[in-house]
Design a protein around this motif. Structure first.
Motif, PDB file in Angstrom:
ATOM      1  N   THR A   1       6.016  60.419  50.433  1.00 33.27           N
ATOM      2  CA  THR A   1       5.972  61.004  51.172  1.00 33.27           C
ATOM      3  C   THR A   1       6.530  62.633  51.309  1.00 33.27           C
ATOM      4  N   HIS A   2       6.175  63.529  51.800  1.00 31.49           N
ATOM      5  CA  HIS A   2       5.983  65.106  52.138  1.00 31.49           C
ATOM      6  C   HIS A   2       7.204  65.457  52.869  1.00 31.49           C
ATOM      7  N   PRO A   3       8.585  65.621  52.990  1.00 28.10           N
ATOM      8  CA  PRO A   3       9.405  65.492  53.218  1.00 28.10           C
ATOM      9  C   PRO A   3       9.749  66.857  54.423  1.00 28.10           C
ATOM     10  N   VAL A   4       9.476  67.839  54.325  1.00 26.64           N
ATOM     11  CA  VAL A   4       9.240  69.237  54.461  1.00 26.64           C
ATOM     12  C   VAL A   4       8.378  69.319  56.092  1.00 26.64           C
ATOM     13  N   SER A   5       6.881  67.911  55.192  1.00 31.25           N
ATOM     14  CA  SER A   5       5.733  67.779  56.979  1.00 31.25           C
ATOM     15  C   SER A   5       5.924  67.003  57.822  1.00 31.25           C
ATOM     16  N   THR A   6       7.539  65.948  57.082  1.00 30.39           N
ATOM     17  CA  THR A   6       7.541  64.508  57.496  1.00 30.39           C
ATOM     18  C   THR A   6       8.368  64.314  58.062  1.00 30.39           C
ATOM     19  N   THR A   7       9.531  63.712  57.880  1.00 33.36           N
ATOM     20  CA  THR A   7      10.544  62.730  58.062  1.00 33.36           C
ATOM     21  C   THR A   7      11.838  64.420  58.205  1.00 33.36           C
ATOM     22  N   HIS A   8      11.848  65.731  57.608  1.00 29.98           N
ATOM     23  CA  HIS A   8      12.841  66.538  57.586  1.00 29.98           C
ATOM     24  C   HIS A   8      11.879  67.496  57.977  1.00 29.98           C
ATOM     25  N   SER A   9      11.062  67.533  58.950  1.00 26.71           N
ATOM     26  CA  SER A   9      10.090  68.832  59.105  1.00 26.71           C
ATOM     27  C   SER A   9      10.507  69.521  60.475  1.00 26.71           C
ATOM     28  N   LYS A  10      11.856  68.799  61.285  1.00 30.50           N
ATOM     29  CA  LYS A  10      12.620  69.623  61.992  1.00 30.50           C
ATOM     30  C   LYS A  10      13.530  70.233  62.097  1.00 30.50           C
ATOM     31  N   LEU A  11      13.902  70.456  60.571  1.00 31.24           N
ATOM     32  CA  LEU A  11      14.826  71.233  59.589  1.00 31.24           C
ATOM     33  C   LEU A  11      14.241  72.282  59.328  1.00 31.24           C
ATOM     34  N   THR A  12      15.461  73.699  59.726  1.00 28.17           N
ATOM     35  CA  THR A  12      14.745  74.756  59.220  1.00 28.17           C
ATOM     36  C   THR A  12      14.427  75.083  57.664  1.00 28.17           C
TER      37      THR A  12
END
Length: 388
Positions: free
Chosen positions: A339-350
């Motif tokens: 999983t790439h968190p920046v583009s998926t699971t945590h994409s809504k974070l700044t």
């Protein structure tokens, strides 16, 4: 009985058909013996099933197994992990209440704290797990609850549960721990003073990527208070999903042993690769909280996080170069997942919010599965080499 035996042998209820495995109770409602029995059930003068939104023999069995494993007094099952986490807030907090949360948390939980709970006048202050000296400063007279994940998703930060349990006794807040990554087999927060423990049972409790669910266990008085909320809002777990989870719990210890042994081998291999900047795994000696991990966890868990050289473009090439490992946002599966968190699971974070919890453009989360460790390592190594 030992815990692994109880997870297999504690089964209930049984019918008059003498089945060896608990049957499925696929029914929306339950009959009353007579009119008086119905009245007594609804006034809670007697215990029993009324409607599967309230309870069902399959969900009750699943809850009891988790309670036994966590050392909890009572529990509730939910349609998803996030439904469980949300209910632990909405079922216990009111307007004006304050939460202190450790910053390293799942993206959807962050959205609850920053976007949804403020609508009802519930506020949150974040603190860093690496700065425990800031924790008491964040507490207020209206602080009702402290929430944390340990290990966190996906940065694998740990919080010292023994220290936090002692602080809870001093300040009398509700200590709410998301124990999803560790599972009760590896870590038991209630032993350290946690009042509530939540899980996305979708993950390791199922272990095969089949069904959604969540569970919260803990103090009986808090669970009873939450019960009112869920009975009237309806985030109930289905009987079928509960049956799947209950059967899957029978193999949780043997699966977690394999997940953990594979994950440690993967972490050790990645740490040696020239194209990897940083590897995080709780039972790696290089983890900044290695000694804490050994003290409060039986093993290091099944998730490894690393940062690949070359940022987001390189991370995307790496994911596309994987041949065996699946690309998905899930974890805890028999099959390894990247999983790439920046583009998926945590994409809504700044970008700033992600950096504060150790997520960077090149961060990759690997949910290490039950395949042969050599095959997992070969696929990762090949993708690292081919994505330069």
């Amino acid at each position: 009985m030992k815990e692994s035996t109880k997870l297999i042998r504690n089964q209930s209820p049984r019918s008059d058909q003498r089945e060896h495995s608990v049957p499925l109770y696929l029914t929306s409602s339950f009959m009353f013996d007579d009119a008086e029995h119905g009245r007594a059930l609804f006034t809670e003068e007697v215990e029993g099933n009324i409607y599967s939104r309230y309870s069902n023999p399959n969900t009750s069995e699943f809850i009891q197994k988790v309670c036994d494993s966590e050392g909890a007094e009572a529990g509730l099952a939910f349609s998803s992990g996030m439904a469980a986490v949300f209910a632990s807030f909405a079922g216990l907090l009111k307007s004006g209440d304050h939460i202190v949360a450790f910053r390293s948390i799942f993206g959807s939980t962050h959205q609850l704290f920053t976007q949804l709970l403020p609508r009802w006048g519930i506020t949150t202050t974040y603190v860093d797990a690496s700065k425990p000296e800031d924790f008491e400063k964040a507490l207020r007279p209206e602080t009702k609850m402290v929430f944390l994940e340990t290990p966190s998703n996906p940065g694998l930060e740990l919080v010292d549960l023994e220290w936090l349990g002692a602080l809870k006794k001093k300040h009398n807040f509700i200590l709410n721990v998301d124990n999803c990554f560790a599972t009760p087999y590896l870590q038991k927060p209630i032993q350290y003073g946690a009042d509530l423990v939540s899980h996305s049972s979708t993950k390791y409790m199922d272990g095969q990527g089949r069904v959604l669910g969540g569970v919260v266990v803990g103090r009986k008085d808090l669970i009873k208070e939450m019960l009112f909320f869920i009975r009237h809002t309806g985030p109930a777990m289905s009987a079928f999903n509960a049956w799947v989870f209950s059967k899957s719990l029978e193999t949780l210890p043997v699966r977690m042993d394999r997940h953990c042994s594979n994950a440690l081998k993967v972490a050790e291999s990645l740490e040696k690769h020239a194209e990897v900047e940083v590897v995080r795994y709780p039972f790696l000696p290089s983890h900044p909280q290695f000694e804490l991990a050994k003290r409060q966890m039986k093993q290091g868990g099944g998730v490894v996080t690393f940062i690949i050289k070359g940022g987001i473009e390189r991370a995307m090439r790496f994911l596309d170069a994987l041949e065996m490992i699946s690309l998905s946002s899930n974890l805890g599966d028999t099959r390894s997942i990247a999983t790439h968190p920046v583009s998926t699971t945590h994409s809504k974070l700044t970008d700033e919010e992600r950096a504060q919890i150790g997520i960077f453009p090149g961060s990759i989360r690997i949910s290490v599965g039950l395949e042969d460790a050599d095959d997992i390592i070969e696929d990762l190594t090949r993708a690292l080499d081919n994505s330069k």
